[in-house]
Design a protein around this motif. Structure first.
Motif, PDB file in Angstrom:
ATOM      1  N   THR A 113      37.808  34.447  48.465  1.00  0.00           N
ATOM      2  CA  THR A 113      35.906  33.947  48.319  1.00  0.00           C
ATOM      3  C   THR A 113      35.427  34.424  46.916  1.00  0.00           C
ATOM      4  O   THR A 113      33.954  33.923  46.974  1.00  0.00           O
ATOM      5  CB  THR A 113      35.568  35.337  49.180  1.00  0.00           C
ATOM      6  N   PHE A 114      35.699  34.899  46.380  1.00  0.00           N
ATOM      7  CA  PHE A 114      35.378  35.064  44.895  1.00  0.00           C
ATOM      8  C   PHE A 114      35.069  33.238  44.189  1.00  0.00           C
ATOM      9  O   PHE A 114      34.197  33.371  43.473  1.00  0.00           O
ATOM     10  CB  PHE A 114      36.184  36.070  43.856  1.00  0.00           C
ATOM     11  N   ILE A 115      36.946  33.046  44.333  1.00  0.00           N
ATOM     12  CA  ILE A 115      36.135  31.264  43.588  1.00  0.00           C
ATOM     13  C   ILE A 115      35.401  31.060  44.457  1.00  0.00           C
ATOM     14  O   ILE A 115      34.527  29.438  44.543  1.00  0.00           O
ATOM     15  CB  ILE A 115      37.711  30.825  43.966  1.00  0.00           C
ATOM     16  N   VAL A 116      35.575  30.908  45.958  1.00  0.00           N
ATOM     17  CA  VAL A 116      34.629  30.224  46.823  1.00  0.00           C
ATOM     18  C   VAL A 116      33.246  30.149  46.735  1.00  0.00           C
ATOM     19  O   VAL A 116      31.877  29.085  46.291  1.00  0.00           O
ATOM     20  CB  VAL A 116      34.709  30.113  48.381  1.00  0.00           C
ATOM     21  N   SER A 117      32.618  31.401  46.340  1.00  0.00           N
ATOM     22  CA  SER A 117      30.918  31.980  46.039  1.00  0.00           C
ATOM     23  C   SER A 117      30.694  31.816  44.864  1.00  0.00           C
ATOM     24  O   SER A 117      30.241  31.118  45.066  1.00  0.00           O
ATOM     25  CB  SER A 117      31.174  33.354  46.559  1.00  0.00           C
ATOM     26  N   LEU A 118      32.049  31.347  43.265  1.00  0.00           N
ATOM     27  CA  LEU A 118      31.761  31.193  42.605  1.00  0.00           C
ATOM     28  C   LEU A 118      31.879  29.555  42.549  1.00  0.00           C
ATOM     29  O   LEU A 118      30.021  29.624  41.117  1.00  0.00           O
ATOM     30  CB  LEU A 118      32.884  31.508  41.104  1.00  0.00           C
ATOM     31  N   VAL A 119      32.059  28.605  43.560  1.00  0.00           N
ATOM     32  CA  VAL A 119      31.698  27.437  43.024  1.00  0.00           C
ATOM     33  C   VAL A 119      30.781  27.145  43.699  1.00  0.00           C
ATOM     34  O   VAL A 119      29.823  26.160  43.466  1.00  0.00           O
ATOM     35  CB  VAL A 119      32.849  26.799  43.896  1.00  0.00           C
ATOM     36  N   LEU A 120      30.259  27.608  45.100  1.00  0.00           N
ATOM     37  CA  LEU A 120      29.325  27.253  45.948  1.00  0.00           C
ATOM     38  C   LEU A 120      27.491  28.192  46.022  1.00  0.00           C
ATOM     39  O   LEU A 120      26.727  27.525  45.831  1.00  0.00           O
ATOM     40  CB  LEU A 120      29.185  27.889  47.474  1.00  0.00           C
ATOM     41  N   GLY A 147      35.079  39.890  47.110  1.00  0.00           N
ATOM     42  CA  GLY A 147      35.188  38.915  46.354  1.00  0.00           C
ATOM     43  C   GLY A 147      34.502  38.142  46.520  1.00  0.00           C
ATOM     44  O   GLY A 147      33.647  37.719  45.638  1.00  0.00           O
ATOM     45  N   ALA A 148      33.482  37.752  47.453  1.00  0.00           N
ATOM     46  CA  ALA A 148      32.253  36.783  47.509  1.00  0.00           C
ATOM     47  C   ALA A 148      30.943  37.892  46.461  1.00  0.00           C
ATOM     48  O   ALA A 148      29.938  36.807  45.588  1.00  0.00           O
ATOM     49  CB  ALA A 148      31.974  36.931  49.021  1.00  0.00           C
ATOM     50  N   CYS A 149      30.727  38.815  46.592  1.00  0.00           N
ATOM     51  CA  CYS A 149      29.900  39.537  45.595  1.00  0.00           C
ATOM     52  C   CYS A 149      30.001  39.900  44.230  1.00  0.00           C
ATOM     53  O   CYS A 149      28.986  38.879  43.871  1.00  0.00           O
ATOM     54  CB  CYS A 149      29.623  40.795  46.678  1.00  0.00           C
ATOM     55  N   LEU A 150      31.167  39.370  43.903  1.00  0.00           N
ATOM     56  CA  LEU A 150      31.911  39.152  42.687  1.00  0.00           C
ATOM     57  C   LEU A 150      31.696  37.450  42.060  1.00  0.00           C
ATOM     58  O   LEU A 150      31.398  37.719  41.130  1.00  0.00           O
ATOM     59  CB  LEU A 150      32.799  39.944  42.075  1.00  0.00           C
ATOM     60  N   GLY A 151      32.002  36.988  43.391  1.00  0.00           N
ATOM     61  CA  GLY A 151      31.516  35.571  42.652  1.00  0.00           C
ATOM     62  C   GLY A 151      30.138  35.328  42.181  1.00  0.00           C
ATOM     63  O   GLY A 151      29.791  34.388  41.281  1.00  0.00           O
ATOM     64  N   PHE A 152      28.739  35.609  42.911  1.00  0.00           N
ATOM     65  CA  PHE A 152      27.753  35.163  43.355  1.00  0.00           C
ATOM     66  C   PHE A 152      27.177  35.978  42.067  1.00  0.00           C
ATOM     67  O   PHE A 152      25.860  35.480  41.408  1.00  0.00           O
ATOM     68  CB  PHE A 152      27.376  35.727  44.290  1.00  0.00           C
ATOM     69  N   LEU A 153      28.074  37.132  41.406  1.00  0.00           N
ATOM     70  CA  LEU A 153      27.161  38.119  40.406  1.00  0.00           C
ATOM     71  C   LEU A 153      26.730  37.154  39.182  1.00  0.00           C
ATOM     72  O   LEU A 153      25.697  37.156  38.946  1.00  0.00           O
ATOM     73  CB  LEU A 153      27.668  39.070  40.474  1.00  0.00           C
ATOM     74  N   PRO A 154      27.734  36.297  38.116  1.00  0.00           N
ATOM     75  CA  PRO A 154      27.539  35.873  37.521  1.00  0.00           C
ATOM     76  C   PRO A 154      25.892  34.956  36.918  1.00  0.00           C
ATOM     77  O   PRO A 154      25.803  34.854  36.062  1.00  0.00           O
ATOM     78  CB  PRO A 154      28.526  34.948  37.293  1.00  0.00           C
ATOM     79  N   PHE A 155      25.633  34.745  38.155  1.00  0.00           N
ATOM     80  CA  PHE A 155      24.645  33.733  38.130  1.00  0.00           C
ATOM     81  C   PHE A 155      22.917  34.986  38.980  1.00  0.00           C
ATOM     82  O   PHE A 155      22.238  34.060  38.891  1.00  0.00           O
ATOM     83  CB  PHE A 155      24.903  33.073  39.728  1.00  0.00           C
TER      84      PHE A 155
END
Length: 362
Positions: free
Chosen positions: A12-19, A198-206
């Motif tokens: 979920t981290f990677i998918v969120s980071l990419v999307l 994981g999804a929230c952490l992937g979104f957090l950099p943006f």
């Protein structure tokens, strides 16, 4: 189990980071933009607010792959879709508050009818458990779902605050539930909470200050609803806090901020659903701490409360109470520190500094 949870988190981290960058382009294309048209907003430039799409897709994929087969998860998943759609529509056309509330109420009632119920809690003042009547468990369940769903939306007032806080909360809840045994409902809830974190952490950099995108009402309502409903599925053992107390402690920051907001608006005779600029994060900003520092302080507070809940789940009641008091002192000190009172102007100066660095309103 540990390997599977790490896999879910990474997925979920990677998918969120990419999307997330994709969601930003879609938001600009379809004009789903948060424009700072009033003084309540803490940003001074137009920002895409469809970032919740990345969170929604990554969590949805994880649920479909790893835990859709478990009881209650399909119902929760469908409810989450409705909440996300409601939020996205509101981000686009600004629905009346009562329409959003009625839809949330209806979804909560449907969840109750499909078996998601808070029927009892541990009796901390005696032996056994305290069971609710049919009317009682209906009211408490509906209020819990609607209240937590909106609480995440209410704390989404500073860059990175909601996404980071939900990540911390989800990890704490996943740990508590997973440590209570391999019961079917708990396994599904644990995996779903790991996916959300994981999804929230992937979104957090943006999303961290200065934010390039917001999760919008779509992301906030989806996350709030998932946390509310999953915490009723992953019930805890009867010797600890059942269903409510541990999640209440983990979610104390958004939950009590919501309660105080309702009380504040009732006393001031303002509509309950009307937004204002008097939440805890606004108070910290007005005290002169600045955007990033205020968010990091609230991360710390969430972490302390989360660890306190973990201790409580292990029947370490005294230790949990001590840590809870530490959290109370923590926030009291920062809210009353006189050295920061003269710096209130820094709130405005910070946005002006961002503009000078190129973060201008589009």
């Amino acid at each position: 189990m540990v390997t599977r949870n790490i896999l879910i988190f990474a997925f979920t981290f990677i998918v969120s980071l990419v999307l997330t960058p994709v969601s930003m382009r879609l938001a600009n294309k379809y004009k789903i933009i948060d424009v700072p048209e009033d003084g309540r907003r803490m940003h001074r430039r137009s920002i895409p607010c469809l970032g919740g799409l990345a969170i929604f897709v990554s969590v949805s994929l994880a649920i479909l792959i790893f835990c859709i087969k478990y009881n209650n998860i399909p119902a929760i998943f469908i409810g989450g879709i409705v909440m996300f759609a409601l939020g996205v529509i509101d981000d686009k056309v600004k629905l009346p508050a009562y329409v959003k509330f009625l839809v949330q109420l209806l979804v909560a009632i449907v969840m109750y009818a499909m078996g998601l119920r808070i029927q009892f809690i541990h009796n901390y003042f005696g032996e056994g458990i305290l069971k609710f009547s049919t009317v009682g468990d209906f009211v408490i369940t509906v209020l819990w779902i609607v209240g937590i769903t909106n609480s995440i939306n209410l704390i989404d007032g500073l860059d990175g605050l909601a996404s980071g806080t939900v990540c911390i909360n989800s990890l704490c809840l996943a740990y508590v539930i997973s440590s209570d045994g391999q019961v079917m409902g708990r396994v599904a809830a644990t995996m779903a909470f790991i996916a959300i974190a994981g999804a929230c952490l992937g979104f957090l950099p943006f999303n961290f200050a200065p934010a390039k995108t917001f999760m919008g009402d779509g992301g906030a309502l989806f996350l709030g609803f998932m946390i509310a409903t999953l915490s009723t599925v992953g019930r805890l053992k009867a010797s600890a806090a059942i269903t409510m107390l541990v999640p209440v402690l983990v979610l104390a920051l958004p939950l009590f901020d919501t309660i105080f907001a309702i009380i504040r608006r009732l006393f001031s005779k303002n509509p309950i659903m009307e937004a204002d600029k008097k939440h805890l994060h606004h108070i910290l900003m007005e005290s002169g701490y600045g955007h990033k520092r205020a968010v990091l302080m609230l991360y710390g507070l969430s972490g302390i409360l989360g660890v306190s809940a973990i201790l409580l789940s292990k029947n370490l009641n005294v230790e949990a109470l001590i840590l809870f008091m530490v959290a109370v002192v923590y926030i009291y000190v920062f809210l009353t520190d006189p050295s920061h009172k003269p710096k209130k102007r820094a709130v405005r100066d910070e946005f002006e500094d961002w503009n000078r660095k190129g973060y201008t309103k589009k």
